[in-house]
Design an enzyme around this catalytic site. Structure first.
Site, PDB file in Angstrom:
ATOM      1  N   LYS A  17       0.828  -1.221   0.000  1.00 38.52           N
ATOM      2  CA  LYS A  17       0.000   0.000   0.000  1.00 38.52           C
ATOM      3  C   LYS A  17       0.854   1.260   0.000  1.00 38.52           C
ATOM      4  O   LYS A  17       0.485   2.248  -0.620  1.00 38.52           O
ATOM      5  CB  LYS A  17      -1.036  -0.010   1.129  1.00 38.52           C
ATOM      6  CG  LYS A  17      -0.510   0.242   2.511  1.00 38.52           C
ATOM      7  CD  LYS A  17      -1.639   0.162   3.534  1.00 38.52           C
ATOM      8  CE  LYS A  17      -1.146  -0.132   4.929  1.00 38.52           C
ATOM      9  NZ  LYS A  17      -0.296   0.858   5.561  1.00 38.52           N
ATOM     10  N   ARG A 129      11.746  -7.368   4.170  1.00 40.34           N
ATOM     11  CA  ARG A 129      11.685  -5.956   3.762  1.00 40.34           C
ATOM     12  C   ARG A 129      12.785  -5.115   4.410  1.00 40.34           C
ATOM     13  O   ARG A 129      13.032  -5.210   5.611  1.00 40.34           O
ATOM     14  CB  ARG A 129      10.308  -5.378   4.143  1.00 40.34           C
ATOM     15  CG  ARG A 129      10.183  -3.904   3.817  1.00 40.34           C
ATOM     16  CD  ARG A 129       8.753  -3.467   3.780  1.00 40.34           C
ATOM     17  NE  ARG A 129       8.142  -3.390   5.103  1.00 40.34           N
ATOM     18  CZ  ARG A 129       6.879  -3.002   5.296  1.00 40.34           C
ATOM     19  NH1 ARG A 129       6.104  -2.694   4.274  1.00 40.34           N
ATOM     20  NH2 ARG A 129       6.375  -2.958   6.517  1.00 40.34           N
TER      21      ARG A 129
HETATM   22  P1  AMP Z   1       2.130   1.393   8.855  1.00 40.72           P
HETATM   23  O1  AMP Z   1       3.386   2.011   8.351  1.00 40.72           O
HETATM   24  O2  AMP Z   1       0.899   1.954   8.212  1.00 40.72           O
HETATM   25  O3  AMP Z   1       2.183  -0.118   8.790  1.00 40.72           O
HETATM   26  O4  AMP Z   1       2.016   1.784  10.404  1.00 40.72           O
HETATM   27  C1  AMP Z   1       3.027   1.401  11.312  1.00 40.72           C
HETATM   28  C2  AMP Z   1       2.489   1.468  12.745  1.00 40.72           C
HETATM   29  O5  AMP Z   1       2.101   2.820  13.062  1.00 40.72           O
HETATM   30  C3  AMP Z   1       1.241   0.642  13.014  1.00 40.72           C
HETATM   31  O6  AMP Z   1       1.530  -0.723  13.275  1.00 40.72           O
HETATM   32  C4  AMP Z   1       0.663   1.368  14.234  1.00 40.72           C
HETATM   33  O7  AMP Z   1       1.392   1.050  15.414  1.00 40.72           O
HETATM   34  C5  AMP Z   1       0.945   2.826  13.902  1.00 40.72           C
HETATM   35  N1  AMP Z   1      -0.168   3.431  13.131  1.00 40.72           N
HETATM   36  C6  AMP Z   1      -0.139   3.870  11.836  1.00 40.72           C
HETATM   37  N2  AMP Z   1      -1.329   4.349  11.459  1.00 40.72           N
HETATM   38  C7  AMP Z   1      -2.140   4.219  12.537  1.00 40.72           C
HETATM   39  C8  AMP Z   1      -3.509   4.490  12.778  1.00 40.72           C
HETATM   40  N3  AMP Z   1      -4.311   4.978  11.817  1.00 40.72           N
HETATM   41  N4  AMP Z   1      -4.009   4.219  14.013  1.00 40.72           N
HETATM   42  C9  AMP Z   1      -3.239   3.712  14.985  1.00 40.72           C
HETATM   43  N5  AMP Z   1      -1.943   3.396  14.818  1.00 40.72           N
HETATM   44  C10 AMP Z   1      -1.388   3.646  13.615  1.00 40.72           C
END
Ligand code: AMP
Length: 219
Positions: A17, A129
């Site tokens: 994504k 990754r």
């Molecule tokens: P991502 O890079 O989108 O996989 O996000 C990495 C981490 O950031 C997630 O595993 C959460 O701990 C935190 N995080 C990112 N977006 C959110 C969100 N919308 N709500 C809560 N935690 C978030």
């Protein structure tokens, strides 16, 4: 003025994504807003807020909704997001979806795109990754030289494994996606806003397909 183009990108961790959102940003000229990147930047700053969110992220858990509200409101109300944005990683819970609806009323979300990839495929991708800490380029250990050398091909920055790309954290994040985030897809589907696209294959072709879907919604 044309209605704002507000695109949500959904997908499990490792579904691609972030890559899709980056490509949409390049093609459509709208800002790529990644809540994960924003939180990682906060964590890297070493502030008290950053230390708090780093502990949550490293455990593969979600940052509380009320904390996310402040972060998201400030970013989406910035002038560069007035014509629209590509939102990657938000909403992840029903409470966040409700908050986003209020924030974006009356036009609301234009389209929600889900990249579909099976769990076993994303697990294998995540463990291999590696990411550039400067420009965000993504590499795979065992496939890309930059992952082995630790030097980014694009910008010369350092290529590392994310602290939350461990087996344990991946399991927790997949479980959270299934229990909290997947039900949200039904919420967007019921309102005719969801487009599901296969997330395995060439990233450029996937992005082209997504741009076509977005353009069709714009007209
Ligand atoms: P991502 O890079 O989108 O996989 O996000 C990495 C981490 O950031 C997630 O595993 C959460 O701990 C935190 N995080 C990112 N977006 C959110 C969100 N919308 N709500 C809560 N935690 C978030």
């Amino acid at each position: 003025m044309a209605a704002p183009l507000r695109i949500l990108v959904f997908g499990k961790q490792g579904s691609g994504k972030g890559t899709l959102a980056t490509r949409l940003h390049q093609r459509l000229g709208l800002p790529h807003v990644s809540t994960g990147d924003m939180l990682r930047d906060a964590a890297a700053s070493g502030s008290e807020f950053g230390r708090r969110v780093a502990a949550i992220m490293d455990a593969g858990e979600l940052v509380p909704d009320d904390v996310m509200e402040g972060v998201v409101r400030e970013r989406l109300e910035a002038p560069d997001a007035a014509a629209g944005f590509i939102l990657d990683g938000y909403p992840r819970t029903p409470g966040q979806a409700a908050f986003l609806d209020d924030l974006l009323a009356p036009e609301g979300v234009t389209v929600a795109i889900e990249l579909q990839v099976p769990d076993d495929v994303v697990r294998a991708r995540i463990v291999h990754r590696r990411v550039c800490t400067s420009c965000g380029a993504i590499y795979a250990a065992g496939r890309d030289a930059a992952a082995e050398s630790g030097v980014c091909d694009v910008c010369g920055g350092s290529v590392v494994q994310r602290a939350d790309d461990t087996e344990e954290a991946v399991g927790a994040r997949l479980a959270t996606y299934a229990s909290l985030t997947e039900p949200l897809l039904g919420y967007y589907s019921d309102r005719g806003l969801l487009e599901r696209i296969p997330g395995e294959g060439d990233p450029d072709s996937i992005a082209e397909g997504a741009v076509d879907l977005v353009e069709a919604r714009r007209s």
